[in-house]
Motif scaffolding. Structure first.
Motif, PDB file in Angstrom:
ATOM      1  N   TYR A  29      14.001  23.918  35.835  1.00  0.00           N
ATOM      2  CA  TYR A  29      14.354  24.328  34.552  1.00  0.00           C
ATOM      3  C   TYR A  29      15.623  25.222  34.439  1.00  0.00           C
ATOM      4  CZ  TYR A  29      14.572  26.446  30.040  1.00  0.00           C
ATOM      5  OH  TYR A  29      15.089  27.058  28.981  1.00  0.00           O
ATOM      6  N   HIS A  33      19.212  24.386  33.395  1.00  0.00           N
ATOM      7  CA  HIS A  33      20.078  25.229  32.303  1.00  0.00           C
ATOM      8  C   HIS A  33      21.380  25.462  32.817  1.00  0.00           C
ATOM      9  CE1 HIS A  33      18.070  26.813  28.625  1.00  0.00           C
ATOM     10  NE2 HIS A  33      19.496  26.552  28.549  1.00  0.00           N
ATOM     11  N   GLN A  34      21.601  26.277  34.282  1.00  0.00           N
ATOM     12  CA  GLN A  34      22.804  26.682  34.887  1.00  0.00           C
ATOM     13  C   GLN A  34      23.547  25.665  34.982  1.00  0.00           C
ATOM     14  OE1 GLN A  34      22.531  26.932  39.294  1.00  0.00           O
ATOM     15  NE2 GLN A  34      23.700  28.918  39.052  1.00  0.00           N
ATOM     16  N   HIS A  36      23.796  22.807  33.104  1.00  0.00           N
ATOM     17  CA  HIS A  36      24.214  22.638  31.952  1.00  0.00           C
ATOM     18  C   HIS A  36      25.264  23.262  31.343  1.00  0.00           C
ATOM     19  CE1 HIS A  36      23.945  21.973  27.311  1.00  0.00           C
ATOM     20  NE2 HIS A  36      23.722  23.357  27.576  1.00  0.00           N
ATOM     21  N   TRP A  37      25.195  24.631  31.684  1.00  0.00           N
ATOM     22  CA  TRP A  37      26.104  25.662  31.427  1.00  0.00           C
ATOM     23  C   TRP A  37      27.602  25.684  32.100  1.00  0.00           C
ATOM     24  CZ3 TRP A  37      22.101  29.845  31.723  1.00  0.00           C
ATOM     25  CH2 TRP A  37      21.390  29.853  30.598  1.00  0.00           C
ATOM     26  N   GLU A  52      20.852  18.912  29.463  1.00  0.00           N
ATOM     27  CA  GLU A  52      20.088  19.470  28.458  1.00  0.00           C
ATOM     28  C   GLU A  52      18.717  18.718  28.149  1.00  0.00           C
ATOM     29  OE1 GLU A  52      20.173  20.945  23.950  1.00  0.00           O
ATOM     30  OE2 GLU A  52      22.190  20.147  24.757  1.00  0.00           O
ATOM     31  N   TYR A  55      16.404  19.605  31.114  1.00  0.00           N
ATOM     32  CA  TYR A  55      15.963  21.091  31.151  1.00  0.00           C
ATOM     33  C   TYR A  55      14.903  21.087  29.798  1.00  0.00           C
ATOM     34  CZ  TYR A  55      19.141  23.148  27.844  1.00  0.00           C
ATOM     35  OH  TYR A  55      19.696  23.846  26.321  1.00  0.00           O
ATOM     36  N   ARG A  56      14.966  20.421  28.863  1.00  0.00           N
ATOM     37  CA  ARG A  56      13.995  20.156  27.895  1.00  0.00           C
ATOM     38  C   ARG A  56      12.634  19.756  28.249  1.00  0.00           C
ATOM     39  NH1 ARG A  56      15.946  21.748  22.668  1.00  0.00           N
ATOM     40  NH2 ARG A  56      18.152  22.109  22.536  1.00  0.00           N
TER      41      ARG A  56
END
Length: 155
Positions: A29, A33-34, A36-37, A52, A55-56
């Protein structure tokens, strides 16, 4: 070993397998997220949305696995320290290219799938069909993710 002791050992093996999955999904997760950013380049729009989505899904898996540990009388891992100590997956460095990110996540899914195979066997051996069924559903989903990510990275 008595039947009661055997059941306790079987339940402990299932809890350990669930907690390994919980730890790995928690690390995944954070990695997703990392990514994604930090994703950049010509695949930004595609991968930003995909990471995204993933990670969801990972967040939902974390909750699902922790609740299953509790429902079967165990105690789920619940701190980052515990997750990092137990996990077999590695955090991202933050320096990966977009394609390296995809390959890393695909590799993580293959690792999860392999470990899920053992977890399913542990649950079946303990007579815990509900846990085995839950893990089988996760296994099917991540095999598809790994295949799709591999296909993307091979282009």
């Amino acid at each position: 070993m008595t039947q009661t002791n055997t059941k306790a050992v079987d339940a402990a093996a299932v809890h350990a397998a669930l907690n390994l999955q919980l730890a790995n999904w928690s690390v995944l997760y954070a990695k997703l997220h990392q990514f994604h950013w930090l994703v950049k380049g010509p695949h930004f729009f595609t991968l930003h949305v995909k990471f995204e989505e993933l990670y969801r899904e990972a967040a939902a898996r974390v909750d699902e696995l922790a609740e299953r540990v509790l429902a079967t009388g165990g105690r789920p891992l619940s701190t980052m320290r515990e997750f990092l100590a137990a996990a077999t997956l590695q955090e991202g460095s933050g320096d990966e290219s977009a394609i390296e990110m995809v390959r890393s996540v695909a590799s993580d899914y293959r690792t999860l799938a392999q470990e899920l195979g053992q977890a399913i066997a542990d649950a079946e051996g303990a007579g815990d069909d509900a846990t085995a069924d839950l893990l089988l559903g996760i296994h099917e989903s991540i095999e598809k993710h790994a295949w799709m990510l591999d296909a993307f990275a091979s282009a």
